[in-house]
Design an enzyme around this catalytic site. Structure first.
Site, PDB file in Angstrom:
ATOM      1  N   CYS A  40       0.821  -1.231   0.000  1.00 36.37           N
ATOM      2  CA  CYS A  40       0.000   0.000   0.000  1.00 36.37           C
ATOM      3  C   CYS A  40       0.847   1.270   0.000  1.00 36.37           C
ATOM      4  O   CYS A  40       0.364   2.332  -0.384  1.00 36.37           O
ATOM      5  CB  CYS A  40      -0.950  -0.003   1.188  1.00 36.37           C
ATOM      6  SG  CYS A  40      -2.106  -1.370   1.110  1.00 36.37           S
ATOM      7  N   HIS A  90      -3.436   7.392   1.982  1.00 42.74           N
ATOM      8  CA  HIS A  90      -3.807   6.070   1.476  1.00 42.74           C
ATOM      9  C   HIS A  90      -5.216   5.751   1.980  1.00 42.74           C
ATOM     10  O   HIS A  90      -5.559   6.011   3.123  1.00 42.74           O
ATOM     11  CB  HIS A  90      -2.805   5.032   1.968  1.00 42.74           C
ATOM     12  CG  HIS A  90      -3.249   3.623   1.725  1.00 42.74           C
ATOM     13  ND1 HIS A  90      -3.687   3.188   0.494  1.00 42.74           N
ATOM     14  CD2 HIS A  90      -3.330   2.552   2.559  1.00 42.74           C
ATOM     15  CE1 HIS A  90      -4.012   1.902   0.582  1.00 42.74           C
ATOM     16  NE2 HIS A  90      -3.814   1.497   1.826  1.00 42.74           N
ATOM     17  N   ASN A 124     -10.085  -0.179  -0.744  1.00 39.80           N
ATOM     18  CA  ASN A 124      -8.633  -0.071  -0.629  1.00 39.80           C
ATOM     19  C   ASN A 124      -8.017  -0.619  -1.919  1.00 39.80           C
ATOM     20  O   ASN A 124      -8.076  -1.815  -2.176  1.00 39.80           O
ATOM     21  CB  ASN A 124      -8.175  -0.869   0.594  1.00 39.80           C
ATOM     22  CG  ASN A 124      -6.674  -0.810   0.812  1.00 39.80           C
ATOM     23  OD1 ASN A 124      -5.920  -0.387  -0.065  1.00 39.80           O
ATOM     24  ND2 ASN A 124      -6.236  -1.248   1.976  1.00 39.80           N
TER      25      ASN A 124
HETATM   26  O1  UT7 Z   1      -3.964  -0.980   3.274  1.00 43.51           O
HETATM   27  C1  UT7 Z   1      -3.138  -1.681   4.142  1.00 43.51           C
HETATM   28  C2  UT7 Z   1      -3.450  -1.422   5.510  1.00 43.51           C
HETATM   29  N1  UT7 Z   1      -4.628  -2.130   5.917  1.00 43.51           N
HETATM   30  C3  UT7 Z   1      -5.409  -1.561   6.789  1.00 43.51           C
HETATM   31  O2  UT7 Z   1      -5.168  -0.416   7.125  1.00 43.51           O
HETATM   32  C4  UT7 Z   1      -6.534  -2.346   7.426  1.00 43.51           C
HETATM   33  C5  UT7 Z   1      -6.503  -2.084   8.893  1.00 43.51           C
HETATM   34  N2  UT7 Z   1      -7.570  -2.749   9.628  1.00 43.51           N
HETATM   35  C6  UT7 Z   1      -8.852  -2.366   9.511  1.00 43.51           C
HETATM   36  O3  UT7 Z   1      -9.189  -1.510   8.726  1.00 43.51           O
HETATM   37  C7  UT7 Z   1      -9.841  -2.989  10.464  1.00 43.51           C
HETATM   38  O4  UT7 Z   1      -9.139  -3.716  11.464  1.00 43.51           O
HETATM   39  C8  UT7 Z   1     -10.862  -3.936   9.772  1.00 43.51           C
HETATM   40  C9  UT7 Z   1     -11.815  -3.103   8.937  1.00 43.51           C
HETATM   41  C10 UT7 Z   1     -10.119  -4.932   8.903  1.00 43.51           C
HETATM   42  C11 UT7 Z   1     -11.692  -4.669  10.820  1.00 43.51           C
HETATM   43  O5  UT7 Z   1     -12.312  -3.745  11.699  1.00 43.51           O
HETATM   44  P1  UT7 Z   1     -12.219  -3.974  13.268  1.00 43.51           P
HETATM   45  O6  UT7 Z   1     -13.029  -2.921  13.893  1.00 43.51           O
HETATM   46  O7  UT7 Z   1     -10.757  -4.044  13.620  1.00 43.51           O
HETATM   47  O8  UT7 Z   1     -12.949  -5.347  13.446  1.00 43.51           O
HETATM   48  P2  UT7 Z   1     -12.384  -6.702  14.064  1.00 43.51           P
HETATM   49  O9  UT7 Z   1     -11.375  -7.320  13.151  1.00 43.51           O
HETATM   50  O10 UT7 Z   1     -12.009  -6.434  15.466  1.00 43.51           O
HETATM   51  O11 UT7 Z   1     -13.701  -7.605  14.002  1.00 43.51           O
HETATM   52  C12 UT7 Z   1     -14.854  -7.277  14.778  1.00 43.51           C
HETATM   53  C13 UT7 Z   1     -15.910  -8.331  14.520  1.00 43.51           C
HETATM   54  C14 UT7 Z   1     -15.387  -9.753  14.619  1.00 43.51           C
HETATM   55  O12 UT7 Z   1     -16.376 -10.548  15.238  1.00 43.51           O
HETATM   56  P3  UT7 Z   1     -16.218 -10.963  16.788  1.00 43.51           P
HETATM   57  O13 UT7 Z   1     -14.928 -11.721  16.849  1.00 43.51           O
HETATM   58  O14 UT7 Z   1     -16.194  -9.670  17.533  1.00 43.51           O
HETATM   59  O15 UT7 Z   1     -17.436 -11.777  16.997  1.00 43.51           O
HETATM   60  C15 UT7 Z   1     -15.228 -10.172  13.188  1.00 43.51           C
HETATM   61  O16 UT7 Z   1     -15.367 -11.566  13.010  1.00 43.51           O
HETATM   62  O17 UT7 Z   1     -16.432  -8.203  13.194  1.00 43.51           O
HETATM   63  C16 UT7 Z   1     -16.381  -9.459  12.534  1.00 43.51           C
HETATM   64  N3  UT7 Z   1     -16.187  -9.246  11.124  1.00 43.51           N
HETATM   65  C17 UT7 Z   1     -17.179  -9.001  10.259  1.00 43.51           C
HETATM   66  N4  UT7 Z   1     -18.515  -8.927  10.428  1.00 43.51           N
HETATM   67  C18 UT7 Z   1     -19.251  -8.646   9.329  1.00 43.51           C
HETATM   68  C19 UT7 Z   1     -14.998  -9.206  10.433  1.00 43.51           C
HETATM   69  N5  UT7 Z   1     -15.247  -8.955   9.140  1.00 43.51           N
HETATM   70  C20 UT7 Z   1     -16.577  -8.829   9.010  1.00 43.51           C
HETATM   71  C21 UT7 Z   1     -17.416  -8.540   7.912  1.00 43.51           C
HETATM   72  N6  UT7 Z   1     -18.737  -8.459   8.121  1.00 43.51           N
HETATM   73  N7  UT7 Z   1     -16.922  -8.334   6.671  1.00 43.51           N
END
Ligand code: UT7
Length: 325
Positions: A115, A252, A282
């Site tokens: 990225c 980004h 992204n």
């Molecule tokens: O470009 C390179 C750099 N990349 C980034 O900058 C990405 C950085 N990370 C992020 O943007 C975020 O961490 C995400 C958008 C990937 C995830 O958001 P989050 O607030 O960190 O969510 P999480 O991973 O803590 O997941 C929260 C919950 C989980 O369920 P439980 O374990 O709390 O029951 C996940 O399983 O959301 C669940 N979950 C989803 N639910 C519905 C994960 N993906 C999804 C989804 N739809 N697509």
């Protein structure tokens, strides 16, 4: 004392036609429009057509940038393509773009910093222009991340999209003063201890396969704002500019929460933040030049504006550049 600077003289982009909305995704994986918008700000992303490769997106973006610069392909001596989704393992996709544009002079190569690729590519092209090696460069970010996604993994497949953006840079003599146009400073970083937090689980030398993107999203998120702040503060320190001097912050586009959090921490006015993640998702190395092209086309970025770009991604890699348009 006058100095050579790499000045942006054109900017363009290209998006594949097919739009994939959050609702479309909710039909194939256990997700919802509400979750995706709330956690990321993404509403839709573009997906390249079968047979449409990274090089094709790059050629179209480059043509748009050349038209904006009122330049011909033969005016270009250097092509730096930032991509993590090359057409082939080799040759560099940049040479396909070079051939697609009908350019037979100079040099073309790919750089791979995921990225952060566009910031890395800009810094490399800037060095080669300022050293006098080349006069004009195309710096392109082009990606087809749809080809490396695991479409059954809801934690990653909802986040990424395809697209390309490009700028034309020209070596110009500038007064060597605060008002100089061009790239004013760039700061690049990497820390390979984090390489397993965002990676592709295949490759020519390890598995002999292309592999799929894997990410510990929460871990990436946890580091993002601090790393972004690090390189932006370095850019301010190197130039004497502050957050108040910035006309446009073009980060980004990974996640609206990261963008807003970084701008807030740095004290950048939200009105100066260019956000396209809602429409593009992204697009990795393509996201910054795509956002630059949007803000240039809608009249926000004007010649003379001070523009701050930054990115953070797989590696981890991160970087920032400050330029006067
Ligand atoms: O470009 C390179 C750099 N990349 C980034 O900058 C990405 C950085 N990370 C992020 O943007 C975020 O961490 C995400 C958008 C990937 C995830 O958001 P989050 O607030 O960190 O969510 P999480 O991973 O803590 O997941 C929260 C919950 C989980 O369920 P439980 O374990 O709390 O029951 C996940 O399983 O959301 C669940 N979950 C989803 N639910 C519905 C994960 N993906 C999804 C989804 N739809 N697509």
């Amino acid at each position: 004392m006058s100095t050579t600077r790499s000045v942006v003289i054109g900017c363009g982009s290209y998006l594949p036609q097919r739009i994939l909305t959050n609702e479309d995704l909710a039909k194939t994986v256990d997700t919802s429009d509400e979750w995706i918008i709330q956690r990321t700000g993404i509403r839709e992303r573009r997906i390249a057509a079968p047979g449409e490769f990274t090089s094709h997106l790059g050629v179209n973006a480059a043509k748009a940038a050349l038209a904006d610069a009122q330049m011909e392909p033969s005016d270009i001596e250097l092509i730096v393509l930032a991509t993590s989704t090359p057409d082939n393992t080799f040759p560099a996709t940049a040479v396909s773009i070079q051939a697609g544009l009908g350019i037979t002079q100079g040099a073309a190569f790919d750089i791979q910093a995921v990225c952060s690729g566009f910031v890395y590519g800009l810094a490399i092209a800037d060095s080669l222009l300022r050293s006098g090696t080349f006069k004009r460069a195309l710096v392109i970010g082009a990606e087809t991340f749809s080809r490396i996604l695991d479409w059954t993994d809801r934690t990653t497949c909802v986040l990424f999209g395809d697209g390309a953006g490009a700028i034309v840079l020209e070596a110009q003599q500038q007064p060597g003063a605060r008002e100089d146009r061009g790239v004013l400073t760039s700061h690049l970083r990497s820390d390979g201890r984090h390489k397993e937090k965002l990676y592709v689980d295949g490759g020519p030398s390890s598995t002999g396969t292309v592999g799929h993107l894997r990410m510990e999203g929460r871990e990436v998120f946890r580091h993002a704002v601090a790393m972004i702040t690090d390189v932006i503060e370095a850019s301010f320190k190197a130039t004497g500019y502050t957050a108040n001097d910035i006309d446009w912050f073009v980060p980004h586009q990974a996640n609206k929460r990261i963008i807003d959090g970084s701008a807030h921490k740095l004290g950048i006015d939200p009105k100066k933040v260019v956000t396209t993640v809602d429409r593009h998702g992204n697009t990795s190395a393509a996201s910054i030049p795509l956002a630059l092209a949007v803000a240039r086309a809608d009249g926000r970025i004007k010649p003379g504006d001070l523009v701050l770009i930054e990115a953070m991604g797989g590696g981890f890699t991160w970087g920032a550049s400050l330029l006067r348009w």
